[in-house]
Design a protein around this motif. Structure first.
Motif, PDB file in Angstrom:
ATOM      1  N   LYS A 112      -2.234  -4.324  -7.634  1.00  0.00           N
ATOM      2  CA  LYS A 112      -2.664  -5.680  -7.982  1.00  0.00           C
ATOM      3  C   LYS A 112      -1.834  -6.757  -7.293  1.00  0.00           C
ATOM      4  O   LYS A 112      -2.295  -7.864  -7.103  1.00  0.00           O
ATOM      5  CB  LYS A 112      -2.619  -5.870  -9.491  1.00  0.00           C
ATOM      6  N   HIS A 113      -0.591  -6.431  -6.910  1.00  0.00           N
ATOM      7  CA  HIS A 113       0.284  -7.431  -6.302  1.00  0.00           C
ATOM      8  C   HIS A 113       0.469  -7.236  -4.799  1.00  0.00           C
ATOM      9  O   HIS A 113       1.270  -7.916  -4.183  1.00  0.00           O
ATOM     10  CB  HIS A 113       1.641  -7.440  -7.015  1.00  0.00           C
ATOM     11  N   ASN A 114      -0.225  -6.276  -4.210  1.00  0.00           N
ATOM     12  CA  ASN A 114      -0.212  -6.059  -2.767  1.00  0.00           C
ATOM     13  C   ASN A 114       1.209  -5.940  -2.190  1.00  0.00           C
ATOM     14  O   ASN A 114       1.568  -6.610  -1.228  1.00  0.00           O
ATOM     15  CB  ASN A 114      -0.989  -7.165  -2.051  1.00  0.00           C
ATOM     16  N   VAL A 115       2.016  -5.097  -2.828  1.00  0.00           N
ATOM     17  CA  VAL A 115       3.367  -4.830  -2.336  1.00  0.00           C
ATOM     18  C   VAL A 115       3.447  -3.379  -1.878  1.00  0.00           C
ATOM     19  O   VAL A 115       2.559  -2.572  -2.158  1.00  0.00           O
ATOM     20  CB  VAL A 115       4.440  -5.112  -3.420  1.00  0.00           C
ATOM     21  N   THR A 116       4.509  -3.041  -1.171  1.00  0.00           N
ATOM     22  CA  THR A 116       4.710  -1.676  -0.699  1.00  0.00           C
ATOM     23  C   THR A 116       5.584  -0.922  -1.694  1.00  0.00           C
ATOM     24  O   THR A 116       6.603  -1.443  -2.145  1.00  0.00           O
ATOM     25  CB  THR A 116       5.375  -1.686   0.692  1.00  0.00           C
ATOM     26  N   LEU A 117       5.199   0.290  -2.026  1.00  0.00           N
ATOM     27  CA  LEU A 117       5.898   1.113  -3.007  1.00  0.00           C
ATOM     28  C   LEU A 117       6.875   2.051  -2.306  1.00  0.00           C
ATOM     29  O   LEU A 117       6.509   2.740  -1.357  1.00  0.00           O
ATOM     30  CB  LEU A 117       4.884   1.932  -3.821  1.00  0.00           C
ATOM     31  N   GLY A 118       8.115   2.079  -2.772  1.00  0.00           N
ATOM     32  CA  GLY A 118       9.105   3.051  -2.324  1.00  0.00           C
ATOM     33  C   GLY A 118       9.580   3.828  -3.529  1.00  0.00           C
ATOM     34  O   GLY A 118       9.841   3.249  -4.583  1.00  0.00           O
ATOM     35  N   ILE A 119       9.684   5.140  -3.398  1.00  0.00           N
ATOM     36  CA  ILE A 119      10.062   6.002  -4.522  1.00  0.00           C
ATOM     37  C   ILE A 119      11.450   6.575  -4.281  1.00  0.00           C
ATOM     38  O   ILE A 119      11.720   7.120  -3.205  1.00  0.00           O
ATOM     39  CB  ILE A 119       9.041   7.148  -4.699  1.00  0.00           C
TER      40      ILE A 119
END
Length: 193
Positions: free
Chosen positions: A7-14
């Motif tokens: 929903k916030h158009n960010v990149t996910l890092g785990i």
């Protein structure tokens, strides 16, 4: 997290901590703890499809296991009505390569193919010695239908489980959110683009 990230158009890092319950991190090629920080710093990004059930995004699947005979799934002008002996109706976006599928048809499920997969399963009835010793029935895939839109309706509100944790009730409009999720990945056996 997938719903918020999408929903916030960010990149996910785990950053996986500990060996347990980190199958998704393994699939994405993310090492444990501090080594994951180095992978995140390299910032190799892959784009994945998501499913969207009404206004909630999901990465893996939405699943229904109760009162299945009371639903109807619409797809491209067709209506699918599961039989009473069906054990599960699910819409999958991702099947982890680390999990061995009980049916080889499930290997088709890919979060980058631009399709969602409607899977209807039933249990094979145990016969002979299997029935005598009360072995559990095996599940099999009755139907696998690929598409970008499905609508699940029922005459009453029935529960669906999204990604194994969030409950939603019918009716549900499910659609593909093409390349909606950006995730930082490491070295992996998969060819994530």
């Amino acid at each position: 997290a997938m719903d918020i990230v999408a929903k916030h158009n960010v990149t996910l890092g785990i950053i996986p901590i500990g060996e347990d319950n980190n199958n998704l991190a393994k699939v994405l090629g993310m090492p444990l703890e501090e080594a994951a920080c180095e992978v995140i710093a390299a910032r190799k990004v892959a784009h994945f499809d998501l499913g969207q059930a009404n206004n909630i995004y999901f990465f893996s699947h939405l699943r229904m296991t109760k009162n299945i005979e009371r639903i109807a799934v619409s797809h491209q002008g067709y209506k699918v009505m599961p039989k009473a002996q069906c054990s599960e109706v699910a819409v999958h976006n991702f099947w982890p390569p680390t999990e061995e599928p009980y049916d080889q048809q499930l290997r088709k499920i890919n979060p980058q193919d631009g399709l969602l997969d409607l899977v209807i399963k039933s249990q094979e009835q145990a016969t002979g010695l299997m029935q005598r010793f009360r072995k559990p029935a095996l599940e099999r895939v009755d139907s696998l239908i690929q598409g970008t839109n499905f609508e699940i309706k029922s005459f009453e509100y029935l529960p669906l489980l999204i990604d194994g944790y969030k409950v939603m009730k019918t009716p549900v409009a499910v659609r593909l959110a093409d390349r909606k999720l950006k995730v930082i990945i490491g070295k992996t056996e998969q060819e994530w683009i």
